[in-house]
Design an enzyme around this catalytic site. Sequence first.
Site, short mmCIF file in Angstrom:
data_model
loop_
_atom_site.label_atom_id
_atom_site.label_comp_id
_atom_site.label_asym_id
_atom_site.label_seq_id
_atom_site.Cartn_x
_atom_site.Cartn_y
_atom_site.Cartn_z
CE LYS A 40 5.73 3.12 -4.77
NZ LYS A 40 4.30 2.83 -4.62
CG ASP A 95 1.53 1.75 -7.05
OD1 ASP A 95 1.76 0.53 -6.92
OD2 ASP A 95 2.24 2.63 -6.52
N1 LIG Z 1 -1.39 -2.22 -1.65
C1 LIG Z 1 -0.49 -1.65 -2.41
O1 LIG Z 1 -0.08 -2.19 -3.46
C2 LIG Z 1 0.05 -0.30 -2.03
C3 LIG Z 1 0.78 0.46 -2.97
C4 LIG Z 1 1.24 1.73 -2.59
C5 LIG Z 1 0.99 2.20 -1.29
N2 LIG Z 1 0.30 1.42 -0.40
C6 LIG Z 1 0.00 1.92 0.97
O2 LIG Z 1 -0.58 3.20 0.88
C7 LIG Z 1 -0.30 3.96 2.06
C8 LIG Z 1 0.20 5.35 1.69
O3 LIG Z 1 1.47 5.27 1.05
P1 LIG Z 1 2.16 6.59 0.43
O4 LIG Z 1 3.32 6.11 -0.36
O5 LIG Z 1 1.17 7.46 -0.25
O6 LIG Z 1 2.65 7.35 1.76
P2 LIG Z 1 3.02 8.90 1.89
O7 LIG Z 1 3.45 9.47 0.58
O8 LIG Z 1 3.91 8.99 3.07
O9 LIG Z 1 1.62 9.63 2.25
C9 LIG Z 1 1.01 9.41 3.48
C10 LIG Z 1 -0.40 10.02 3.49
O10 LIG Z 1 -1.06 9.59 4.68
C11 LIG Z 1 -1.50 10.73 5.42
N3 LIG Z 1 -1.41 10.37 6.85
C12 LIG Z 1 -0.37 9.76 7.47
N4 LIG Z 1 -0.68 9.55 8.78
C13 LIG Z 1 -1.94 10.04 8.97
C14 LIG Z 1 -2.80 10.11 10.10
N5 LIG Z 1 -2.44 9.63 11.31
N6 LIG Z 1 -4.02 10.67 9.94
C15 LIG Z 1 -4.40 11.16 8.74
N7 LIG Z 1 -3.62 11.11 7.62
C16 LIG Z 1 -2.40 10.56 7.74
C17 LIG Z 1 -0.60 11.85 5.01
O11 LIG Z 1 -1.24 13.08 5.26
P3 LIG Z 1 -0.41 14.47 5.33
O12 LIG Z 1 -0.25 14.91 3.90
O13 LIG Z 1 -1.28 15.38 6.12
O14 LIG Z 1 0.91 14.17 5.99
C18 LIG Z 1 -0.43 11.54 3.51
O15 LIG Z 1 -1.55 11.97 2.77
C19 LIG Z 1 0.71 3.12 2.86
O16 LIG Z 1 0.00 2.46 3.89
C20 LIG Z 1 1.24 2.12 1.83
O17 LIG Z 1 1.65 0.92 2.45
C21 LIG Z 1 -0.18 0.19 -0.76
#
Ligand SMILES: NC(=O)c1ccc[n+]([C@@H]2O[C@H](COP(=O)([O-])OP(=O)(O)OC[C@H]3O[C@@H](n4cnc5c(N)ncnc54)[C@H](OP(=O)(O)O)[C@@H]3O)[C@@H](O)[C@H]2O)c1
Length: 274
Positions: free
Chosen positions: A66, A102
């Site tokens: 993205k 989003d």
């Molecule tokens: N439904 C939808 O349409 C939609 C759209 C977009 C995203 N999503 C979902 O949203 C989620 C996040 O996506 P993203 O793109 O933002 O991912 P990302 O950029 O990789 O960010 C991951 C986030 O999760 C935190 N994290 C990961 N593992 C963790 C744990 N075990 N304990 C606490 N915090 C943790 C990370 O914290 P740190 O900064 O400390 O590493 C970071 O803030 C995913 O599950 C994705 O599938 C859904």
Amino acid sequence: MTDRYCVFGNPVAHSRSPAIHAMFAAQCRQDLSYEAILAPLDGFAAALAGFAAAGGKGANVTLPFKEEAFALCTRRSARAERAGAVNTLAFTGSWIFGDNTDGAGLVQDIEVNLQFPLAGRRLLLLGAGGAARGVIAPLLERRPAGLFIANRTAEKAEALAGQFCELAAVDAGNLGKIAGRTFDVVINATSASLSGATLPLPAGIFAPGGLAYDMMYGKGETPFMALAREQGAGHLADGLGMLVEQAAEAFLVWRGVRPDSAPVLAEMRERLAA
Ligand SMILES: NC(=O)c1ccc[n+]([C@@H]2O[C@H](COP(=O)([O-])OP(=O)(O)OC[C@H]3O[C@@H](n4cnc5c(N)ncnc54)[C@H](OP(=O)(O)O)[C@@H]3O)[C@@H](O)[C@H]2O)c1
């Protein structure tokens, strides 16, 4: 000639976007195809250029491309500029237009589908990654009482709060910093549920009658939803509605018509449960 669209990601085989857009196209009687394309981690720009050169009209972009997609755009919507990431691309001549649907998808799901108005509510956003970044401005536009961004790595949450603080009062810190506070809407934008991990959330953060929303979705309750239920959250929701609504918004960008998302969400819910 059939117009071609796709979603780029890595991995992408699990993507439900092709099914959703096929239903939208049938409903709106639009002649288009939509496929999932696995782009190499170091080859997104080339894959995108190849798709556009072959006549592709537009694309969705998912993890982990993205931010790279944002950089490749020659024009961007205001909401994409704010988010610093794009999930929707449209190709017109030599232009690459980038948008981020989003946040609009999340707000539509919470306020319209779930009938949970955000104005005046105390919001907690868990996570500070790409998904969190994309929804902050659309959430603040709904005029909540306040927004707290809590993240495992506090610095990332604080940096995000700094970027959006001119829009409204935004607080930030690590997950421990929310102890003693209560929120009407708690949105999980971390990827913790993906690995089955349960977030170490302090007790008492869910207001009675409040909403616990996990951006992740799956067959049953996610670990976050289970935790929220145990802690007394009144309403639970997963991110399937957000997925369908962000897709409807992308379809509008490409085709100038917003499909009726309700029957598509119902069908996707049935498929997920099967
Ligand atoms: N439904 C939808 O349409 C939609 C759209 C977009 C995203 N999503 C979902 O949203 C989620 C996040 O996506 P993203 O793109 O933002 O991912 P990302 O950029 O990789 O960010 C991951 C986030 O999760 C935190 N994290 C990961 N593992 C963790 C744990 N075990 N304990 C606490 N915090 C943790 C990370 O914290 P740190 O900064 O400390 O590493 C970071 O803030 C995913 O599950 C994705 O599938 C859904």
